[in-house]
Design a protein around this motif. Structure first.
Motif, mmCIF file in Angstrom:
data_model
loop_
_atom_site.group_PDB
_atom_site.id
_atom_site.type_symbol
_atom_site.label_atom_id
_atom_site.label_comp_id
_atom_site.label_asym_id
_atom_site.label_seq_id
_atom_site.Cartn_x
_atom_site.Cartn_y
_atom_site.Cartn_z
ATOM 1 N N SER A 49 -56.786 -54.593 34.512
ATOM 2 C CA SER A 49 -57.917 -55.235 33.854
ATOM 3 C C SER A 49 -58.930 -54.238 33.340
ATOM 4 O O SER A 49 -59.695 -54.534 32.437
ATOM 5 N N GLY A 50 -58.983 -53.049 33.914
ATOM 6 C CA GLY A 50 -59.907 -52.049 33.438
ATOM 7 C C GLY A 50 -59.291 -51.106 32.435
ATOM 8 O O GLY A 50 -59.961 -50.224 31.901
ATOM 9 N N ASN A 51 -57.994 -51.256 32.137
ATOM 10 C CA ASN A 51 -57.342 -50.377 31.192
ATOM 11 C C ASN A 51 -57.642 -50.792 29.768
ATOM 12 O O ASN A 51 -58.218 -51.841 29.505
ATOM 13 N N SER A 52 -57.232 -49.985 28.814
ATOM 14 C CA SER A 52 -57.473 -50.297 27.419
ATOM 15 C C SER A 52 -56.660 -51.509 27.007
ATOM 16 O O SER A 52 -55.602 -51.811 27.547
ATOM 17 N N ILE A 53 -57.166 -52.229 26.007
ATOM 18 C CA ILE A 53 -56.447 -53.392 25.507
ATOM 19 C C ILE A 53 -55.129 -52.963 24.884
ATOM 20 O O ILE A 53 -54.139 -53.694 24.921
ATOM 21 N N LEU A 54 -55.089 -51.769 24.341
ATOM 22 C CA LEU A 54 -53.863 -51.288 23.720
ATOM 23 C C LEU A 54 -52.713 -51.296 24.701
ATOM 24 O O LEU A 54 -51.615 -51.762 24.393
ATOM 25 N N SER A 55 -52.927 -50.811 25.938
ATOM 26 C CA SER A 55 -51.850 -50.734 26.919
ATOM 27 C C SER A 55 -51.478 -52.094 27.470
ATOM 28 O O SER A 55 -50.353 -52.290 27.925
ATOM 29 N N SER A 56 -52.399 -53.061 27.448
ATOM 30 C CA SER A 56 -52.118 -54.366 28.052
ATOM 31 C C SER A 56 -51.572 -55.365 27.054
ATOM 32 O O SER A 56 -51.139 -56.442 27.449
ATOM 33 N N SER A 57 -51.586 -55.038 25.770
ATOM 34 C CA SER A 57 -51.206 -56.028 24.773
ATOM 35 C C SER A 57 -49.757 -55.908 24.325
ATOM 36 O O SER A 57 -49.288 -56.720 23.545
ATOM 37 N N ILE A 58 -49.020 -54.903 24.811
ATOM 38 C CA ILE A 58 -47.675 -54.677 24.325
ATOM 39 C C ILE A 58 -46.617 -55.166 25.311
ATOM 40 O O ILE A 58 -45.438 -54.950 25.097
ATOM 41 N N ARG A 59 -47.054 -55.808 26.390
ATOM 42 C CA ARG A 59 -46.102 -56.312 27.361
ATOM 43 C C ARG A 59 -45.471 -57.604 26.864
ATOM 44 O O ARG A 59 -45.982 -58.285 25.983
ATOM 45 N N GLN A 60 -44.338 -57.994 27.498
ATOM 46 C CA GLN A 60 -43.643 -59.189 27.081
ATOM 47 C C GLN A 60 -44.410 -60.442 27.489
ATOM 48 O O GLN A 60 -45.323 -60.407 28.304
ATOM 49 N N ARG A 61 -43.980 -61.575 26.919
ATOM 50 C CA ARG A 61 -44.605 -62.852 27.252
ATOM 51 C C ARG A 61 -44.321 -63.208 28.701
ATOM 52 O O ARG A 61 -43.278 -62.892 29.262
ATOM 53 N N GLY A 62 -45.286 -63.865 29.350
ATOM 54 C CA GLY A 62 -45.112 -64.279 30.731
ATOM 55 C C GLY A 62 -46.443 -64.412 31.429
ATOM 56 O O GLY A 62 -47.493 -64.533 30.799
ATOM 57 N N PHE A 63 -46.407 -64.394 32.756
ATOM 58 C CA PHE A 63 -47.643 -64.535 33.522
ATOM 59 C C PHE A 63 -47.498 -63.805 34.844
ATOM 60 O O PHE A 63 -46.393 -63.497 35.299
ATOM 61 N N SER A 64 -48.634 -63.529 35.479
ATOM 62 C CA SER A 64 -48.635 -62.965 36.823
ATOM 63 C C SER A 64 -49.751 -63.608 37.625
ATOM 64 O O SER A 64 -50.774 -64.043 37.067
ATOM 65 N N LEU A 65 -49.533 -63.678 38.930
ATOM 66 C CA LEU A 65 -50.515 -64.219 39.864
ATOM 67 C C LEU A 65 -50.804 -63.147 40.896
ATOM 68 O O LEU A 65 -49.884 -62.632 41.532
ATOM 69 N N ASP A 66 -52.088 -62.811 41.056
ATOM 70 C CA ASP A 66 -52.509 -61.795 42.019
ATOM 71 C C ASP A 66 -53.444 -62.451 43.026
ATOM 72 O O ASP A 66 -54.477 -62.992 42.643
ATOM 73 N N ALA A 67 -53.098 -62.377 44.293
ATOM 74 C CA ALA A 67 -53.939 -62.936 45.355
ATOM 75 C C ALA A 67 -54.348 -61.816 46.298
ATOM 76 O O ALA A 67 -53.535 -60.960 46.654
ATOM 77 N N ALA A 68 -55.615 -61.809 46.689
ATOM 78 C CA ALA A 68 -56.125 -60.795 47.610
ATOM 79 C C ALA A 68 -57.015 -61.458 48.648
ATOM 80 O O ALA A 68 -57.747 -62.413 48.338
#
Length: 422
Positions: A49-68
């Motif tokens: 979430s703190g990385n550049s949008i460039l690195s986060s926008s090239i991933r494939q379609r889908g979703f992730s769930l993070d619980a802490a």
């Protein structure tokens, strides 16, 4: 000459001077913001979430769930501003045990290579609070312009001790609040431009929506030279002085260096022009066993401060800078071996007020997911009266006027991540 042109000219000349200096140095590889291990309350659920949008926008379609999940318990005799939440009238906290439980849930939806939506929620006990920590979308326009808008935090600057060049967090007294930001990043060669609009709930006269005068506008330019990384930016909001900054980070003889400068002026009268600056270093000794950070900071804006966001163990608040010369020194010693033992100490000293804050402590990980920390925050030097707003004695306004406290904290924490992408 127009005062605005004078201000912009000075910022430009400062950029040129630092660029010439940076050509003789090496590129700083380490991130100074991660000088010390992140405390449990400041770790993010979504690593990217703190990385550049460039690195986060090239991933494939889908979703992730993070619980802490985090469970805290401890005691802080002598400390009046306890670093966890509880409901009590006792101002001494000399016999109170504090507890807090926090659960966080992050939802990351990669709808396409063009659009991403991210939500992060938190749930806390015993106050049963539910809050939206982050909620924003990313949009990629032909891999040329990268947009992000919503509720999230954005940091400028380098210093781990005095974030005076983080212009986005500089707020007037009692004007903090969650940041709402719309920004675009445009890569250009070996650098890029960032343009944004930002407002905070504390700026709004109307509780429903902000007016144009309650929205700030800014921009930052980054250039990654072969021997240095340079940032320069401006931010304008009607309720605040016009501020511009420049920062450079590099490496000389295995010592990582950074320097920052900020200029501010009252834009309504074009008077009260001030310049602040710092010079710091970051050094690893014996591999990464001993890590040292030192910094000199001169603050010319008396009474100015910045907004600290809330965490699992701390409410949000506005923290002032001490006027004049300030000195910081941080040391972390990690010998390795038994239970991941780490010793740390932080020393902050305000020369003009002859007041200091010293926080030695240690932390161990005796069992999986278990962390035990012990610290002794101390206020040293001159005392101040009740009307003063600065100096380190105000950080612990103990009615018995004790200059130190003992903070003992046990944390049990863990996280789980699940993702599915096509």
């Amino acid at each position: 000459m127009n005062p605005l042109r004078v201000f912009l000219l000075l910022v430009f000349l400062l950029l040129v001077a630092v660029s010439l200096f940076a050509e003789t140095t090496d590129l700083l590889d380490a991130d100074l913001d991660s000088l010390f291990d992140d405390p449990p309350e400041e770790q993010t659920l979504e690593e990217s979430s703190g990385n550049s949008i460039l690195s986060s926008s090239i991933r494939q379609r889908g979703f992730s769930l993070d619980a802490a999940y985090s469970f805290y318990g401890g005691i802080a005799p002598g400390w009046t501003e306890a670093p966890w939440y509880w409901d009590t009238e006792d101002e001494e906290y000399s016999h109170i045990i504090g507890t807090n439980m926090v659960a966080g849930l992050g939802l990351d939806f990669r709808i396409s290579e063009t659009l991403r939506v991210y939500n992060r929620f938190s749930f806390s006990f015993p106050d049963f609070g539910i809050s939206v920590e982050e909620f924003y979308f990313d949009y990629n326009i032909n891999n040329v312009v990268f947009m992000r808008a919503g509720k999230y935090d954005l940091t400028w600057g380098i210093s781990p001790n005095y974030p005076f060049t983080n212009l986005l967090s500089r707020v007037p007294a009692n004007k903090g609040g969650d940041p709402y930001i719309a920004k675009v990043d445009i890569p250009i060669g070996i650098g890029g431009i960032q343009l944004l609009a930002l407002t905070r709930k504390g700026f709004w006269a109307d509780p429903s929506l902000p007016a144009f005068r309650e929205i700030g506008y800014g921009g930052k330019y980054n250039i990654a030279l072969p021997r240095a990384d340079i940032d320069a930016g401006l931010f304008f909001l009607k309720a605040m002085p016009l501020r511009g900054f420049i920062s450079v980070k590099s490496t000389i003889a295995n010592t990582e260096l950074y320097a920052e400068a900020m200029a501010s002026v009252e834009h309504e009268t074009w008077e009260d022009f001030k310049i602040s600056g710092n010079l710091g270093f970051y050094q690893d000794i014996f591999g990464e066993m001993l890590r040292i950070n030192g910094e000199l900071f001169y603050n010319s804006e008396y009474g100015a401060g910045w907004f600290r966001l809330g965490t699992d163990l701390r409410d949000e608040y506005i923290s002032p800078f001490i006027n004049g010369l300030n000195i910081a020194m941080n040391v972390v010693y990690k010998p390795g071996g038994l239970w991941g033992f780490r010793f740390f100490t932080q020393w902050l000293y305000g020369v003009n007020e002859a007041a200091a804050q010293l926080v030695p402590g240690l932390t161990i990980d005796p069992l999986p997911h278990v962390n035990i920390s012990l610290a002794v925050p101390m206020a040293l030097g001159s005392r101040i009266d009740e009307n003063s707003t600065l100096a380190y004695y105000r950080n612990n306004a103990d009615r018995n006027n004790r200059p130190f406290a003992v903070v003992f904290l046990v944390t049990i924490s863990g996280d789980y991540k699940y993702g599915h992408y096509e």
